[in-house]
Design a protein around this motif. Structure first.
Motif, PDB file in Angstrom:
ATOM      1  N   ASP A 195       0.838  -1.186   0.000  1.00 28.61           N
ATOM      2  CA  ASP A 195       0.000   0.000   0.000  1.00 28.61           C
ATOM      3  C   ASP A 195       0.884   1.252   0.000  1.00 28.61           C
TER       4      ASP A 195
ATOM      5  N   ALA B 115      -7.476  -5.908  -1.256  1.00 24.00           N
ATOM      6  CA  ALA B 115      -8.113  -7.170  -0.856  1.00 24.00           C
ATOM      7  C   ALA B 115      -8.424  -8.019  -2.084  1.00 24.00           C
TER       8      ALA B 115
ATOM      9  N   ALA C  83      -5.210  -9.376  -3.693  1.00 21.88           N
ATOM     10  CA  ALA C  83      -4.646 -10.510  -2.946  1.00 21.88           C
ATOM     11  C   ALA C  83      -5.373 -11.805  -3.306  1.00 21.88           C
TER      12      ALA C  83
ATOM     13  N   VAL D 241       0.228  -8.815   2.256  1.00 18.16           N
ATOM     14  CA  VAL D 241      -0.225  -7.458   1.980  1.00 18.16           C
ATOM     15  C   VAL D 241       0.377  -6.576   3.066  1.00 18.16           C
TER      16      VAL D 241
ATOM     17  N   THR E 265       0.357  -2.943   4.764  1.00 15.86           N
ATOM     18  CA  THR E 265      -0.332  -1.669   4.940  1.00 15.86           C
ATOM     19  C   THR E 265      -0.222  -1.227   6.391  1.00 15.86           C
TER      20      THR E 265
ATOM     21  N   ARG F 290      -6.339  -2.551   6.953  1.00 17.30           N
ATOM     22  CA  ARG F 290      -5.849  -3.861   7.395  1.00 17.30           C
ATOM     23  C   ARG F 290      -7.007  -4.737   7.862  1.00 17.30           C
TER      24      ARG F 290
ATOM     25  N   ILE G   6      -9.102  -5.791   4.798  1.00 13.19           N
ATOM     26  CA  ILE G   6      -8.458  -6.851   4.009  1.00 13.19           C
ATOM     27  C   ILE G   6      -8.532  -8.175   4.770  1.00 13.19           C
ATOM     28  N   GLU G   7      -8.261  -8.136   6.066  1.00 12.76           N
ATOM     29  CA  GLU G   7      -8.332  -9.365   6.873  1.00 12.76           C
ATOM     30  C   GLU G   7      -9.743  -9.943   6.875  1.00 12.76           C
TER      31      GLU G   7
ATOM     32  N   THR H 174      -1.704 -13.049   4.272  1.00  9.85           N
ATOM     33  CA  THR H 174      -1.436 -12.438   5.566  1.00  9.85           C
ATOM     34  C   THR H 174      -1.231 -10.946   5.374  1.00  9.85           C
ATOM     35  N   VAL H 175      -1.697 -10.159   6.346  1.00  8.40           N
ATOM     36  CA  VAL H 175      -1.546  -8.710   6.288  1.00  8.40           C
ATOM     37  C   VAL H 175      -0.599  -8.287   7.399  1.00  8.40           C
ATOM     38  N   TYR H 176       0.419  -7.515   7.031  1.00  5.65           N
ATOM     39  CA  TYR H 176       1.399  -6.993   7.989  1.00  5.65           C
ATOM     40  C   TYR H 176       1.509  -5.483   7.845  1.00  5.65           C
TER      41      TYR H 176
END
Length: 176
Positions: free
Chosen positions: A16, A115, A118, A132, A134, A140, A143-144, A157-159
């Motif tokens: 992002d 999202a 992904a 991902v 952001t 976040r 997207i999750e 996975t989002v970090y």
């Protein structure tokens, strides 16, 4: 420098705009730590065209440096005909609207598109997973939620930036 256990060469990493804002210019210590983490892991940061637009275009120093050094590339957003990608984007947009108190049509499109992108990457590419990145908390969560609703929690996975480079309070934040 040790490898970042959250990143691996067989993963696709979607980034992002706020990550590139947070790391600052190429002379910033956070930029250098991020670049090292990405390069040491052997991943390439995928920057959707909308993200590039938010950053001021591909010729801004932070983007041009990443592209020239080969640790970032520009990618296209999901096709509006990909049903799973559209559904994921819609879920993310609704979540972000609920989190921020905005109307859905006012939600930043790039956040919701991440999202969908992904989901599309998982379906269209054979990889070791999708990351991902952001630092936008509502995005976040959106997207999750989309990932969970679509059943992709094992592969997406989002970090945030601190997950990748740590949180060094000695860094100075450079506003642009």
């Amino acid at each position: 420098m040790s490898r970042n256990p959250l990143l691996a060469a067989d993963q696709d990493v979607l980034v992002d705009a706020n990550i590139f804002y947070a790391i600052g210019r190429p002379t910033n210590p956070q930029y250098r730590r991020f670049r090292s983490a990405v390069q040491n892991a052997g991943v390439v940061c995928n920057l959707p065209r909308r993200v590039i637009g938010e950053l001021g275009g591909p010729e801004t120093d932070r983007v041009r440096t990443a592209l020239d050094q080969g640790w970032a590339e520009i990618i296209d957003a999901p096709s509006p005909t990909d049903g799973d990608a559209v559904a994921a984007s819609d879920i993310a947009k609704r979540t972000i609207a609920n989190e921020t108190g905005q109307a859905e049509h006012e939600v930043e499109k790039t956040d919701a598109i991440l999202a969908g992108l992904a989901i599309q990457y998982v379906r269209d590419r054979s990889s070791g997973g999708i990351i991902v990145l952001t630092d936008d908390k509502p995005a976040r969560k959106g997207i999750e939620n989309a990932v969970r609703a679509q059943g992709y929690t094992d592969t997406i996975t989002v970090y945030g930036l601190a997950d990748i480079i740590g949180d060094d309070s000695g860094d100075s934040m450079q506003l642009i």
